[in-house]
Motif scaffolding. Structure first.
Motif, mmCIF file in Angstrom:
data_model
loop_
_atom_site.group_PDB
_atom_site.id
_atom_site.type_symbol
_atom_site.label_atom_id
_atom_site.label_comp_id
_atom_site.label_asym_id
_atom_site.label_seq_id
_atom_site.Cartn_x
_atom_site.Cartn_y
_atom_site.Cartn_z
ATOM 1 N N THR A 31 0.832 -1.212 0.000
ATOM 2 C CA THR A 31 0.000 0.000 0.000
ATOM 3 C C THR A 31 0.861 1.255 0.000
ATOM 4 O O THR A 31 0.615 2.200 -0.768
ATOM 5 N N ARG A 75 1.057 4.217 -2.857
ATOM 6 C CA ARG A 75 0.768 5.605 -2.501
ATOM 7 C C ARG A 75 1.986 6.492 -2.712
ATOM 8 O O ARG A 75 1.852 7.675 -3.026
ATOM 9 N N GLN A 135 -6.250 4.628 -7.372
ATOM 10 C CA GLN A 135 -6.264 3.606 -6.334
ATOM 11 C C GLN A 135 -7.183 2.438 -6.677
ATOM 12 O O GLN A 135 -7.029 1.346 -6.142
ATOM 13 N N PHE A 148 -6.644 -1.549 -5.827
ATOM 14 C CA PHE A 148 -7.583 -2.263 -4.974
ATOM 15 C C PHE A 148 -8.121 -3.518 -5.676
ATOM 16 O O PHE A 148 -8.186 -4.604 -5.088
ATOM 17 N N THR A 203 -11.604 6.269 6.986
ATOM 18 C CA THR A 203 -12.109 6.778 5.701
ATOM 19 C C THR A 203 -12.875 8.078 5.904
ATOM 20 O O THR A 203 -12.713 9.042 5.135
ATOM 21 N N TYR A 256 -5.258 -3.801 3.914
ATOM 22 C CA TYR A 256 -4.909 -2.835 2.857
ATOM 23 C C TYR A 256 -5.732 -1.558 3.004
ATOM 24 O O TYR A 256 -5.188 -0.452 2.917
ATOM 25 N N TRP A 257 -7.033 -1.686 3.198
ATOM 26 C CA TRP A 257 -7.899 -0.515 3.299
ATOM 27 C C TRP A 257 -7.531 0.332 4.524
ATOM 28 O O TRP A 257 -7.507 1.566 4.456
ATOM 29 N N SER A 264 -4.565 0.458 6.136
ATOM 30 C CA SER A 264 -3.262 1.102 5.962
ATOM 31 C C SER A 264 -3.321 2.194 4.903
ATOM 32 O O SER A 264 -2.636 3.222 5.012
ATOM 33 N N ASN A 265 -4.154 2.015 3.887
ATOM 34 C CA ASN A 265 -4.289 3.031 2.840
ATOM 35 C C ASN A 265 -4.843 4.340 3.405
ATOM 36 O O ASN A 265 -4.339 5.434 3.114
ATOM 37 N N ASN A 266 -5.884 4.244 4.225
ATOM 38 C CA ASN A 266 -6.468 5.455 4.797
ATOM 39 C C ASN A 266 -5.567 6.064 5.871
ATOM 40 O O ASN A 266 -5.567 7.289 6.045
ATOM 41 N N TRP A 283 -2.286 6.066 5.731
ATOM 42 C CA TRP A 283 -1.282 6.792 4.936
ATOM 43 C C TRP A 283 -1.868 8.089 4.388
ATOM 44 O O TRP A 283 -1.216 9.138 4.406
ATOM 45 N N THR A 284 -3.093 8.023 3.870
ATOM 46 C CA THR A 284 -3.719 9.205 3.273
ATOM 47 C C THR A 284 -3.894 10.323 4.298
ATOM 48 O O THR A 284 -3.617 11.492 4.009
#
Length: 365
Positions: A40, A44, A107, A111, A192, A243-244, A246-248, A250-251
């Motif tokens: 992820t 990013r 993204q 995904f 999110t 994944y979801w 860690s993605n948010n 990071w964002t």
């Protein structure tokens, strides 16, 4: 069909699993979780520049949002002309309204790719033989993933397996996965919402009113997406929920860093512009510095001469007297004629005052 997405995603995941598997063990679930998280972060990191462009594009849209409002009000009854004028205004300012959606659009392939790669670990071949590979993973990698457990739950399991999507033999509800999956679903949903809320806080109400697409996307990311993660997270494997999450994470961190940096840049530009204005502006009561030249007039020389020539006042005898300091003060005065005899100069004009007096005296005699 989408192998151009699956193979790159699988390769990045394979590389990170080799790194963490060397330290923690290939069958360790933490090694797989870290591999998914750093997959992820890698994706990013690749999209970092588009994200910065997105933030700057949003900033520009806020700056000329009042102009968009004027266009909307002017062409309220002509939607086609309104759309044309808005697009023209956006092109003049170098803003692409879809640029703010670019990072989110990029993204989606990641995904989809990760979702399929993780599900493909558990999908057996159609002939019933053991699975020997999964894109970049060989049979040993496939077995390592299938044997990895997090708190007693396989990281490839989901609360509900859909046979039509994955071909799972054990499709249906697996409530033993819920103690691990539900906390991840809740955390992913909260992050999110926080990410979307933090981004929306940077946009003024004028900008969202002037750009309907941005307003719609703002509502989707703030409410619909978090709700979707909470509801449809039951169909996601544990690895995809990681994944979801860690993605948010990071964002949210990336937004704070980038917004802070841009704010500092704008503050520095404003301070520099203020210093330049203060340096050029004369201070009250300040004397000119030695050798400093006065500011020259921007008027042409002809206008200055005409203004100086008009600067006269009439004298009592019909002549024009000049003021002090006028260029006419130094002009050469007309001289008396030097030619001719003294008698000519003394001779009175005919019909003058002296001749009249002489004639009257002779008559009296």
């Amino acid at each position: 069909m989408l192998n151009f997405i699956y193979y790159p995603v699988s390769f990045i995941l394979w590389c990170w699993h080799k790194v963490f598997g060397f330290v923690l063990g290939e069958n360790n679930a933490i090694a797989w979780i870290l591999a998914i998280m750093f997959l992820t972060f890698t994706i990013r990191g690749i999209m970092f520049k588009p994200f910065v462009k997105q933030v700057r594009s949003m900033k520009k849209m806020q700056e000329f949002a009042p102009e968009l409002k004027k266009v909307q009000k002017k062409y309220a009854n002509d939607k086609q002309r309104q759309a044309q004028e808005m697009q023209k205004l956006q092109r003049e300012h170098g803003v692409n309204p879809l640029g703010s959606c670019l990072p989110m659009i990029l993204q989606i392939p990641a995904f989809i790719g990760l979702n399929w790669v993780l599900r493909a670990f558990s999908i057996p071949p159609k002939d019933g033989s053991p699975k020997v590979n999964n894109y970049f993973f060989d049979q040993q990698g496939v077995e390592s993933y299938l044997n990895a457990k997090l708190f007693g739950v396989h990281i490839g399991d989901a609360i509900h397996h859909t046979a039509t999507l994955g071909g799972f033999a054990d499709g249906g509800w697996n409530w033993n996965v819920a103690p691990v999956a539900i906390p991840l679903m809740i955390l992913a949903s909260i992050l999110t919402h926080l990410t979307a809320r933090h981004s929306a806080a940077r946009q003024s109400a004028t900008a969202t009113d002037a750009n309907p697409q941005a307003a719609i996307m703002q509502k989707l990311t703030m409410y619909i997406f978090p709700l979707g993660v909470l509801v449809f997270g039951a169909f996601f494997p544990i690895g995809l929920l990681v994944y979801w999450l860690s993605n948010n994470s990071w964002t949210l961190m990336q937004q704070r860093l980038v917004y802070t940096r841009i704010d500092k840049e704008e503050a520095a530009k404003k301070a520099e512009a203020k210093e330049k204005r203060d340096a050029l502006a004369p201070k009250p009561g300040a004397k000119p510095k030695p050798g400093q030249k006065p500011v020259q007039s921007s008027k042409p020389a002809a206008e200055i001469e005409s203004a100086a020539g008009d600067d006269t006042t009439p004298a009592g005898n019909g002549k024009r007297s000049t003021k002090a300091g006028s260029p006419h003060r130094f002009a050469q005065q007309p001289q008396r004629p030097q030619n001719g005899s003294a008698q000519q100069r003394k001779k009175p004009a005919s019909g003058g005052k002296n001749s009249g007096q002489k004639g009257s005296g002779q008559k009296r005699r």
